[in-house]
Design a protein around this motif. Structure first.
Motif, PDB file in Angstrom:
ATOM      1  N   MET A 266       0.802  -1.203   0.000  1.00 27.70           N
ATOM      2  CA  MET A 266       0.000   0.000   0.000  1.00 27.70           C
ATOM      3  C   MET A 266       0.846   1.268   0.000  1.00 27.70           C
ATOM      4  N   ARG A 267       1.897   1.264  -0.680  1.00 29.95           N
ATOM      5  CA  ARG A 267       2.730   2.475  -0.676  1.00 29.95           C
ATOM      6  C   ARG A 267       3.566   2.481  -1.930  1.00 29.95           C
ATOM      7  N   PHE A 268       3.987   3.683  -2.326  1.00 29.60           N
ATOM      8  CA  PHE A 268       4.884   3.783  -3.468  1.00 29.60           C
ATOM      9  C   PHE A 268       5.871   4.904  -3.217  1.00 29.60           C
ATOM     10  N   LEU A 269       7.145   4.544  -3.041  1.00 26.53           N
ATOM     11  CA  LEU A 269       8.166   5.544  -2.781  1.00 26.53           C
ATOM     12  C   LEU A 269       8.851   5.912  -4.079  1.00 26.53           C
TER      13      LEU A 269
ATOM     14  N   GLU B 290       8.624   0.994   8.886  1.00 26.42           N
ATOM     15  CA  GLU B 290       9.955   1.418   9.330  1.00 26.42           C
ATOM     16  C   GLU B 290      11.024   0.542   8.694  1.00 26.42           C
ATOM     17  N   ASN B 291      10.768  -0.748   8.658  1.00 28.28           N
ATOM     18  CA  ASN B 291      11.730  -1.658   8.034  1.00 28.28           C
ATOM     19  C   ASN B 291      11.774  -1.465   6.532  1.00 28.28           C
ATOM     20  N   TRP B 292      10.587  -1.330   5.919  1.00 18.84           N
ATOM     21  CA  TRP B 292      10.528  -1.270   4.462  1.00 18.84           C
ATOM     22  C   TRP B 292      11.189  -0.014   3.910  1.00 18.84           C
ATOM     23  N   THR B 293      10.950   1.111   4.550  1.00 16.31           N
ATOM     24  CA  THR B 293      11.538   2.352   4.048  1.00 16.31           C
ATOM     25  C   THR B 293      13.065   2.316   4.101  1.00 16.31           C
ATOM     26  N   MET B 294      13.617   1.699   5.150  1.00 13.96           N
ATOM     27  CA  MET B 294      15.067   1.589   5.218  1.00 13.96           C
ATOM     28  C   MET B 294      15.591   0.552   4.220  1.00 13.96           C
ATOM     29  N   ASN B 295      14.895  -0.570   4.083  1.00 10.03           N
ATOM     30  CA  ASN B 295      15.302  -1.558   3.087  1.00 10.03           C
ATOM     31  C   ASN B 295      15.319  -0.940   1.694  1.00 10.03           C
ATOM     32  N   PHE B 296      14.265  -0.185   1.396  1.00  9.57           N
ATOM     33  CA  PHE B 296      14.161   0.486   0.103  1.00  9.57           C
ATOM     34  C   PHE B 296      15.323   1.459  -0.096  1.00  9.57           C
ATOM     35  N   SER B 297      15.597   2.247   0.924  1.00  8.40           N
ATOM     36  CA  SER B 297      16.647   3.262   0.820  1.00  8.40           C
ATOM     37  C   SER B 297      18.008   2.634   0.557  1.00  8.40           C
ATOM     38  N   VAL B 298      18.321   1.581   1.307  1.00  9.49           N
ATOM     39  CA  VAL B 298      19.620   0.933   1.131  1.00  9.49           C
ATOM     40  C   VAL B 298      19.721   0.299  -0.245  1.00  9.49           C
TER      41      VAL B 298
ATOM     42  N   ILE C  12      12.772  13.589   6.812  1.00 10.17           N
ATOM     43  CA  ILE C  12      12.434  14.832   6.123  1.00 10.17           C
ATOM     44  C   ILE C  12      11.173  14.667   5.283  1.00 10.17           C
ATOM     45  N   ASN C  13      11.070  13.523   4.626  1.00 11.12           N
ATOM     46  CA  ASN C  13       9.923  13.280   3.750  1.00 11.12           C
ATOM     47  C   ASN C  13       8.744  12.634   4.477  1.00 11.12           C
ATOM     48  N   ASN C  14       8.897  12.446   5.795  1.00 14.32           N
ATOM     49  CA  ASN C  14       7.809  11.910   6.612  1.00 14.32           C
ATOM     50  C   ASN C  14       7.285  10.595   6.041  1.00 14.32           C
ATOM     51  N   LEU C  15       8.216   9.765   5.570  1.00 10.73           N
ATOM     52  CA  LEU C  15       7.816   8.577   4.824  1.00 10.73           C
ATOM     53  C   LEU C  15       7.100   7.547   5.680  1.00 10.73           C
ATOM     54  N   VAL C  16       7.515   7.394   6.928  1.00 10.55           N
ATOM     55  CA  VAL C  16       6.873   6.378   7.766  1.00 10.55           C
ATOM     56  C   VAL C  16       5.454   6.807   8.129  1.00 10.55           C
ATOM     57  N   ASP C  17       5.302   7.976   8.744  1.00 10.23           N
ATOM     58  CA  ASP C  17       3.979   8.409   9.188  1.00 10.23           C
ATOM     59  C   ASP C  17       3.001   8.537   8.020  1.00 10.23           C
TER      60      ASP C  17
ATOM     61  N   ILE D 293      23.891   5.366   6.738  1.00 12.47           N
ATOM     62  CA  ILE D 293      22.605   4.993   7.335  1.00 12.47           C
ATOM     63  C   ILE D 293      21.934   6.230   7.930  1.00 12.47           C
ATOM     64  N   ALA D 294      22.711   7.068   8.590  1.00 16.47           N
ATOM     65  CA  ALA D 294      22.158   8.290   9.187  1.00 16.47           C
ATOM     66  C   ALA D 294      21.582   9.207   8.114  1.00 16.47           C
ATOM     67  N   LEU D 295      22.223   9.243   6.950  1.00 15.84           N
ATOM     68  CA  LEU D 295      21.724  10.073   5.852  1.00 15.84           C
ATOM     69  C   LEU D 295      20.395   9.517   5.331  1.00 15.84           C
ATOM     70  N   TYR D 296      20.287   8.200   5.239  1.00 15.26           N
ATOM     71  CA  TYR D 296      19.024   7.593   4.831  1.00 15.26           C
ATOM     72  C   TYR D 296      17.928   7.893   5.855  1.00 15.26           C
ATOM     73  N   GLU D 297      18.284   7.804   7.124  1.00 12.74           N
ATOM     74  CA  GLU D 297      17.305   8.101   8.173  1.00 12.74           C
ATOM     75  C   GLU D 297      16.844   9.553   8.097  1.00 12.74           C
ATOM     76  N   GLN D 298      17.770  10.446   7.779  1.00 14.26           N
ATOM     77  CA  GLN D 298      17.414  11.861   7.619  1.00 14.26           C
ATOM     78  C   GLN D 298      16.452  12.036   6.444  1.00 14.26           C
TER      79      GLN D 298
END
Length: 273
Positions: free
Chosen positions: A1-4, A207-215, A155-160, A146-151
């Motif tokens: 249910m999401r598209f980044l 939370e897991n998916w957004t980081m997996n996607f980013s990496v 910033i983009n409020n991707l999780v919420d 990793i910190a840059l990905y978290e930022q």
């Protein structure tokens, strides 16, 4: 249910002369973000998901009628129309052109390509597991990246934003089911209760998916390129585009979920058309 993917735009200005350019800016966005490819990916995911539901749910038969219904639900034309409706709910987007220009650049186009590729790859469970392993490895070997990905995610409020979008889509699904007398007990209050009990699980997954996607996606960018992406995301133009992105895709996903719920209810009732 999401598209980044990057971001999206629409102008909501009062000036007639500027308003006339809104369509041109939307056309630029569609081309820069390769929206036709985005919709094709969503169509493939949606139809496959509907097929899997029929394979797993004994109340629904995987028939030509069900497949045809799924293809109608995930029609690219309907997706495009819903997305544009969502765009029109976004506000304060008059300064978004700088962000569009970023995605039209060589770096922006490369980002679009790697995001589309990462989204497609993560549809495979094995690829998502491998991405999760990469995240853990990177936390040990390169905490700065990793910190840059978290930022970027923050910033983009991707999780919420994605959690809220998923909850709204799930509510739409229950409302679709509720159109049938078979599910007459699904009043609005019980639907809301069902949905909000899902929030912790959805949040953890997101939370897991957004980081997996980013990496998976942004490992192909240098630190400097990723910093440029973070920088444009922080700008008002990037924030405005991000708001419109979620407005557009939330409209699409809610439409899909409602129509899928309604289809399931009708097929369970024997109206398999």
């Amino acid at each position: 249910m999401r598209f980044l993917v990057a971001s999206v735009t629409v102008l909501c200005l009062q000036s007639t002369a500027v308003f006339a350019n809104a369509g041109a800016l939307i056309d630029r966005y569609y081309e820069a973000l390769k929206m036709e490819e985005v919709f094709k990916i969503l169509q493939e995911e949606g139809v496959q998901g509907a097929i899997e539901i029929a394979q797993e749910d004994e109340a629904i038969t995987l028939s030509p009628a069900w497949r045809s219904r799924a293809e109608r639900i995930y029609s690219i034309d309907k997706m495009d129309a819903a997305f544009r409706i969502g765009l029109n709910t976004a506000t304060k987007l008059e300064g978004s052109e700088d962000a569009i220009a970023f995605f039209e650049s060589e770096l922006g186009q490369r980002i679009v390509d790697i995001e589309l590729a990462a989204r497609t790859a993560l549809a495979d469970d094995a690829a998502e597991e491998a991405a999760a392993e990469s995240v853990e490895m990177l936390r040990e070997t390169d905490p700065t990246r990793i910190a840059l990905y978290e930022q970027f995610i923050s910033i983009n409020n991707l999780v919420d934003s994605n959690v809220m979008g998923a909850l709204n889509a799930n509510l739409a699904f229950y409302r679709g089911l509720g159109t049938s007398e078979l599910f007459g007990a699904l009043d609005e209050s019980s639907m809301l209760n069902q949905v909000y009990t899902q929030e912790p699980e959805i949040r953890s997954e997101m939370e897991n998916w957004t980081m997996n996607f980013s990496v998976l996606a942004y490992s192909l960018l240098s630190m400097e390129e990723m910093e440029d992406y973070v920088a444009i995301s922080q700008e008002p133009a990037g924030q405005q585009l991000n708001t419109a992105l979620f407005a557009g895709f939330d409209q699409v996903f809610e439409m899909h979920s409602y129509e899928l719920g309604r289809a399931m209810a009708e097929f369970m009732a024997g109206d398999d058309t």
